[in-house]
Design a protein around this motif. Structure first.
Motif, mmCIF file in Angstrom:
data_model
loop_
_atom_site.group_PDB
_atom_site.id
_atom_site.type_symbol
_atom_site.label_atom_id
_atom_site.label_comp_id
_atom_site.label_asym_id
_atom_site.label_seq_id
_atom_site.Cartn_x
_atom_site.Cartn_y
_atom_site.Cartn_z
ATOM 1 N N UNK A 114 0.831 -1.196 0.000
ATOM 2 C CA UNK A 114 0.000 0.000 0.000
ATOM 3 C C UNK A 114 0.870 1.251 0.000
ATOM 4 N N UNK A 115 0.609 2.134 -0.949
ATOM 5 C CA UNK A 115 1.232 3.455 -0.926
ATOM 6 C C UNK A 115 0.115 4.498 -0.880
ATOM 7 N N UNK A 116 0.458 5.773 -0.942
ATOM 8 C CA UNK A 116 -0.552 6.827 -0.796
ATOM 9 C C UNK A 116 -1.606 6.766 -1.900
ATOM 10 N N UNK A 117 -1.193 6.438 -3.121
ATOM 11 C CA UNK A 117 -2.148 6.354 -4.230
ATOM 12 C C UNK A 117 -3.151 5.231 -4.005
ATOM 13 N N UNK A 118 -2.637 4.076 -3.570
ATOM 14 C CA UNK A 118 -3.518 2.924 -3.350
ATOM 15 C C UNK A 118 -4.445 3.174 -2.167
ATOM 16 N N UNK A 119 -3.918 3.776 -1.102
ATOM 17 C CA UNK A 119 -4.748 4.089 0.062
ATOM 18 C C UNK A 119 -5.922 4.971 -0.348
ATOM 19 N N UNK A 120 -5.634 6.001 -1.132
ATOM 20 C CA UNK A 120 -6.693 6.913 -1.571
ATOM 21 C C UNK A 120 -7.749 6.177 -2.387
ATOM 22 N N UNK A 121 -7.300 5.276 -3.270
ATOM 23 C CA UNK A 121 -8.245 4.515 -4.095
ATOM 24 C C UNK A 121 -9.079 3.561 -3.244
ATOM 25 N N UNK A 122 -8.439 2.907 -2.264
ATOM 26 C CA UNK A 122 -9.166 1.983 -1.395
ATOM 27 C C UNK A 122 -10.219 2.724 -0.572
ATOM 28 N N UNK A 123 -9.899 3.913 -0.112
ATOM 29 C CA UNK A 123 -10.850 4.702 0.676
ATOM 30 C C UNK A 123 -12.008 5.180 -0.201
ATOM 31 N N UNK A 124 -11.686 5.625 -1.413
ATOM 32 C CA UNK A 124 -12.708 6.195 -2.297
ATOM 33 C C UNK A 124 -13.606 5.130 -2.909
ATOM 34 N N UNK A 125 -13.027 3.992 -3.305
ATOM 35 C CA UNK A 125 -13.797 2.983 -4.032
ATOM 36 C C UNK A 125 -13.974 1.672 -3.266
ATOM 37 N N UNK A 126 -13.395 1.606 -2.078
ATOM 38 C CA UNK A 126 -13.550 0.422 -1.246
ATOM 39 C C UNK A 126 -13.954 0.828 0.160
ATOM 40 N N UNK A 127 -13.489 0.087 1.138
ATOM 41 C CA UNK A 127 -13.785 0.381 2.542
ATOM 42 C C UNK A 127 -12.515 0.171 3.361
ATOM 43 N N UNK A 128 -12.167 1.171 4.144
ATOM 44 C CA UNK A 128 -10.985 1.092 5.004
ATOM 45 C C UNK A 128 -11.402 1.391 6.437
ATOM 46 N N UNK A 129 -11.035 0.488 7.342
ATOM 47 C CA UNK A 129 -11.333 0.657 8.761
ATOM 48 C C UNK A 129 -10.028 0.589 9.555
ATOM 49 N N UNK A 130 -9.994 1.327 10.669
ATOM 50 C CA UNK A 130 -8.828 1.279 11.546
ATOM 51 C C UNK A 130 -9.289 1.137 12.985
ATOM 52 N N UNK A 131 -8.411 0.618 13.813
ATOM 53 C CA UNK A 131 -8.611 0.627 15.262
ATOM 54 C C UNK A 131 -7.644 1.647 15.836
ATOM 55 N N UNK A 132 -8.158 2.480 16.715
ATOM 56 C CA UNK A 132 -7.307 3.469 17.369
ATOM 57 C C UNK A 132 -7.258 3.211 18.875
ATOM 58 N N UNK A 133 -6.110 3.517 19.443
ATOM 59 C CA UNK A 133 -5.911 3.507 20.892
ATOM 60 C C UNK A 133 -5.352 4.871 21.272
ATOM 61 N N UNK A 134 -6.142 5.635 22.043
ATOM 62 C CA UNK A 134 -5.733 6.996 22.408
ATOM 63 C C UNK A 134 -5.389 7.815 21.170
ATOM 64 N N UNK A 135 -6.273 7.725 20.159
ATOM 65 C CA UNK A 135 -6.143 8.460 18.892
ATOM 66 C C UNK A 135 -4.970 8.007 18.035
ATOM 67 N N UNK A 136 -4.352 6.888 18.370
ATOM 68 C CA UNK A 136 -3.250 6.346 17.579
ATOM 69 C C UNK A 136 -3.746 5.139 16.786
ATOM 70 N N UNK A 137 -3.512 5.123 15.464
ATOM 71 C CA UNK A 137 -3.921 3.995 14.630
ATOM 72 C C UNK A 137 -2.995 2.817 14.908
ATOM 73 N N UNK A 138 -3.580 1.660 15.273
ATOM 74 C CA UNK A 138 -2.765 0.488 15.612
ATOM 75 C C UNK A 138 -3.072 -0.723 14.734
ATOM 76 N N UNK A 139 -4.220 -0.704 14.044
ATOM 77 C CA UNK A 139 -4.613 -1.845 13.215
ATOM 78 C C UNK A 139 -5.466 -1.345 12.045
#
Length: 279
Positions: A31-56
């Motif tokens: 994953x690079x910035x271009x792919x991340x943007x495409x996954x967010x726009x045309x797919x679904x991206x979820x994260x888990x945060x701990x104290x506002x820090x992305x960990x998963x």
């Protein structure tokens, strides 16, 4: 622990997702910035945060003309692994996807990735087929540069754990051919770049791990470094020093009782020389 659906991220959030991918796959993330943007726009991206820090992170791609998704990837920061984050993010996102009327999720996983396979089986995924050469020949290379080598460096393997072995020199080629030929060798692997020993001079990567037929030799398991010559003309002083550190590393493991044999590592130029060490 908080689950967040990433919809309109700023640059820093996308950059952090890429960093986690790179750390999770030791610089070989897909994953690079271009792919991340495409996954967010045309797919679904979820994260888990701990104290506002992305960990998963988990990323899904929409399968064209079907009510199904492709699980593109799941990554957890090393510090937070083995704490249930991957299991949790799959559980929660599967509920969301079901509510969005998705019927199935597809994915591919490397057959040697036992941890991931166990996780997916736990969630009810079933193997439909084995896709040989799914990721192309580049799967056998450590980085983009070595992938440019010609096919003559990629040799078919019968006793290796993979179907092909990449060799970097004539010494390695001859050594590999000997491993295939002699019956005492049960299985071997050309160690990947990420298999490393820390030394004061930087990480050191041995070349091979070999398992012999029990009863045929004194030392059943062996880690080998193949060098055409140990002379200072062909081997830099820094590399010589790393090799000495590796010898000390295995001696220390034996003295601590973590391995049963301190003579498990050596530098050889041929299979015959290897036999002299293990018999």
């Amino acid at each position: 622990m908080k689950l967040v659906h990433i919809k309109n991220p700023n640059f820093e959030v996308m950059k952090k997702i890429v960093e986690i991918e790179q750390e999770a796959f030791e610089g070989a993330g897909n994953v690079d910035l271009w792919i991340v943007k495409a996954l967010i726009r045309y797919g679904l991206v979820f994260v888990i945060t701990e104290n506002d820090k992305i960990v998963c992170i988990v990323e899904y791609m929409q399968v064209f003309n079907k009510k199904s998704l492709f699980l593109y990837g799941i990554s957890t920061l090393k510090k937070y692994r083995h704490k249930g984050y991957a299991n949790y993010i799959l559980n929660e996102t599967e509920k969301i996807l079901k509510n969005l009327s998705y019927k199935e999720i597809e994915l591919t996983v490397a057959p040697e990735n036992e941890i991931a396979i166990s996780l997916y089986k736990k969630h009810g995924y079933i193997q439909e087929k084995f896709l040989e050469d799914e990721y192309g020949m580049d799967l056998f290379y450590d980085n983009a540069e070595t992938a440019k080598l010609s096919d003559e460096h990629l040799l078919e393997s019968k006793k290796g754990i993979y179907n092909f072995v990449k060799v970097d020199s004539n010494t390695e080629r001859k050594f590999k051919e000997s491993l295939e030929q002699y019956e005492d060798v049960r299985v071997y692997v050309k160690l990947p770049g990420k298999f490393s020993i820390r030394t004061p001079l930087g990480n050191y990567n041995p070349d091979w791990a070999i398992a012999f037929r029990e009863g045929s030799v004194k030392h059943i398991y062996f880690v080998a470094e193949t060098k055409g010559s140990m002379s200072s003309l062909q081997l830099k002083q820094a590399e010589k020093a790393k090799i000495e550190c590796a010898k000390a590393h295995f001696r220390a493991l034996a003295e601590a009782g973590l391995i049963s044999d301190q003579y498990i590592y050596g530098v050889v130029s041929s299979y015959e020389e290897l036999l002299g060490l293990v018999k």
